[in-house]
Design an enzyme around this catalytic site. Sequence first.
Site, PDB file in Angstrom:
ATOM      1  N   HIS A  68       0.929  -0.981  -0.003  1.00 51.73           N
ATOM      2  CA  HIS A  68       0.045   0.225   0.030  1.00 51.73           C
ATOM      3  C   HIS A  68       1.041   1.075  -0.011  1.00 51.73           C
ATOM      4  O   HIS A  68       2.128   1.241   0.133  1.00 51.73           O
ATOM      5  CB  HIS A  68      -0.979   0.024   0.990  1.00 51.73           C
ATOM      6  CG  HIS A  68      -0.402   0.028   2.289  1.00 51.73           C
ATOM      7  ND1 HIS A  68       0.551  -0.861   3.172  1.00 51.73           N
ATOM      8  CD2 HIS A  68      -0.544   0.909   3.456  1.00 51.73           C
ATOM      9  CE1 HIS A  68       0.904  -0.465   4.364  1.00 51.73           C
ATOM     10  NE2 HIS A  68       0.373   0.460   4.543  1.00 51.73           N
ATOM     11  N   HIS A  70       1.081   3.924   1.836  1.00 51.42           N
ATOM     12  CA  HIS A  70       1.381   5.004   3.236  1.00 51.42           C
ATOM     13  C   HIS A  70       3.070   5.045   3.159  1.00 51.42           C
ATOM     14  O   HIS A  70       3.609   4.079   2.465  1.00 51.42           O
ATOM     15  CB  HIS A  70       1.128   3.996   4.395  1.00 51.42           C
ATOM     16  CG  HIS A  70      -0.195   4.399   4.951  1.00 51.42           C
ATOM     17  ND1 HIS A  70      -1.107   3.452   5.524  1.00 51.42           N
ATOM     18  CD2 HIS A  70      -1.067   5.386   4.719  1.00 51.42           C
ATOM     19  CE1 HIS A  70      -2.096   3.933   5.705  1.00 51.42           C
ATOM     20  NE2 HIS A  70      -2.308   5.319   5.390  1.00 51.42           N
ATOM     21  N   ASP A  72       5.359   4.824   5.119  1.00 53.73           N
ATOM     22  CA  ASP A  72       6.296   3.715   5.751  1.00 53.73           C
ATOM     23  C   ASP A  72       6.576   2.528   5.128  1.00 53.73           C
ATOM     24  O   ASP A  72       7.482   1.632   5.389  1.00 53.73           O
ATOM     25  CB  ASP A  72       6.007   3.782   7.260  1.00 53.73           C
ATOM     26  CG  ASP A  72       4.535   3.064   7.305  1.00 53.73           C
ATOM     27  OD1 ASP A  72       3.735   3.317   6.621  1.00 53.73           O
ATOM     28  OD2 ASP A  72       4.345   2.167   8.418  1.00 53.73           O
ATOM     29  N   HIS A  73       6.013   2.529   3.941  1.00 51.10           N
ATOM     30  CA  HIS A  73       5.943   1.206   3.157  1.00 51.10           C
ATOM     31  C   HIS A  73       6.579   1.694   1.561  1.00 51.10           C
ATOM     32  O   HIS A  73       6.783   0.601   0.825  1.00 51.10           O
ATOM     33  CB  HIS A  73       4.490   0.639   2.828  1.00 51.10           C
ATOM     34  CG  HIS A  73       4.092   0.018   4.111  1.00 51.10           C
ATOM     35  ND1 HIS A  73       4.399  -1.573   4.451  1.00 51.10           N
ATOM     36  CD2 HIS A  73       3.631   0.749   5.274  1.00 51.10           C
ATOM     37  CE1 HIS A  73       3.966  -1.636   5.757  1.00 51.10           C
ATOM     38  NE2 HIS A  73       3.504  -0.521   5.927  1.00 51.10           N
ATOM     39  N   HIS A 194      -7.301  -2.460   5.633  1.00 50.31           N
ATOM     40  CA  HIS A 194      -6.701  -1.363   6.280  1.00 50.31           C
ATOM     41  C   HIS A 194      -7.220  -0.124   6.023  1.00 50.31           C
ATOM     42  O   HIS A 194      -8.399   0.051   5.780  1.00 50.31           O
ATOM     43  CB  HIS A 194      -5.236  -1.599   5.743  1.00 50.31           C
ATOM     44  CG  HIS A 194      -4.017  -0.655   6.253  1.00 50.31           C
ATOM     45  ND1 HIS A 194      -4.084  -0.538   7.818  1.00 50.31           N
ATOM     46  CD2 HIS A 194      -3.102   0.152   5.734  1.00 50.31           C
ATOM     47  CE1 HIS A 194      -3.167   0.237   8.176  1.00 50.31           C
ATOM     48  NE2 HIS A 194      -2.533   0.623   6.939  1.00 50.31           N
ATOM     49  N   HIS A 337       6.162  -5.661  11.740  1.00 54.92           N
ATOM     50  CA  HIS A 337       5.295  -4.155  11.661  1.00 54.92           C
ATOM     51  C   HIS A 337       5.431  -4.025  13.257  1.00 54.92           C
ATOM     52  O   HIS A 337       3.977  -3.560  13.367  1.00 54.92           O
ATOM     53  CB  HIS A 337       4.348  -4.113  10.724  1.00 54.92           C
ATOM     54  CG  HIS A 337       3.749  -2.992  10.409  1.00 54.92           C
ATOM     55  ND1 HIS A 337       2.617  -2.373  11.062  1.00 54.92           N
ATOM     56  CD2 HIS A 337       4.037  -2.112   9.239  1.00 54.92           C
ATOM     57  CE1 HIS A 337       2.373  -0.962  10.563  1.00 54.92           C
ATOM     58  NE2 HIS A 337       3.230  -0.942   9.567  1.00 54.92           N
TER      59      HIS A 337
END
Length: 386
Positions: A68, A70, A72-73, A194, A337
């Site tokens: 996804h 976001h 942090d990814h 999510h 995570h």
Amino acid sequence: MAPQLLSSVNITILGSASAQPSSTRNHSALALRLNGDVWLFDCGEATQHRIQKSNVKMGKIKKIFITHTHGDHIFGLLPLMASCLDGSGGMMDYSKDARLQPDAREEIQPLEIYGPLGTRAFIRTGIVYSYTNLGAQYVVHELRLPTDPPEGDFTTLPMRWPEQPGRNIVQTNGIWKDIFRDEIVSVSAASIRHSVPCIGFVVDELPIPGKINPKDYVPHLKRTNTPMSVMKQLQQGMSVELADGTVLFGPPRRPGRKLAILGDTCDPSPIADLAADADLLVHEATNAHLPGIDPNTKPEDSNESVEARTRSRGHSTPQMAGAFGKRTRAKKLLLNHFSARYAGNDDVDEEARKIMEAIRELAMQEYDGPVVCARDFMSFDVELQS
């Protein structure tokens, strides 16, 4: 000719933190090594720094799967691409850069990137407005939801070399089946719940040769003066007719290894069937209730309140991960995570070890298989089941 087989399947954790990195955990990234090739799953900030400190070779990266968008990814994706694809910037006259000509390095396979709607726009926009010039090709395949626009790139910026046209892959019955497949391995995917559209990926090693018992074949080969080299054919499950008309059949093929690598989720139910019986399930476990162990535990909290708060943010607790592992009959569960408040140096720090052991035990309340808590630079092989 017998198909090539996977001699090794290895997992290396490059980042195991959620939201914010810490001094002991980096943002999300996982390297899957299949023989010599490397596939990345997510690419958080500073992933390339983690690669440089690991035994993963950047030049071996062939595919990147984004769960996804976001930050942090995905915030580490553009700098990693610049390093992998010989990026540069700052030339006064870009027309003189030989690498940017359409016929340059056409023989090299492009870096393949798979992700949800917006992945292509994020990459294209970042490359254009950072004036990054890549010296090798890449392609972005987007996994589209039924509610996504069926066509188009979701960006007003045009495609320019070295980007190559990618696919917009539409779900069928909630599944993206065989988004990649060759004679060795396949990759399928499904949505998981999510706070934003998120994907779980399932990597399947295709059926492999069964175990062969020479005692079942050698006497027949000797009796008919058949070369022992035909054992290679039998090992691959083929049949061999001997001089006297006897037909020997190789052992039936058996399932290969299966890995389910999930992004952030508070409910991965849509991928349950696809992920069933995985040799390794990678599942997030962002928050946990650890009274008497974690000094940051709030006195008014309980397992129920922590789970409710975690779910409200689209995440999971160790118990939720364990329950899904049990539901899907996973053979091994890798928790990942973690909140930045859970230090990732549990191999050298006693307090961190106690916290991670408590998190592991929470997952084991729901799941009776082996549970491992991810630590940055942790690396292990996924073995074939006997």
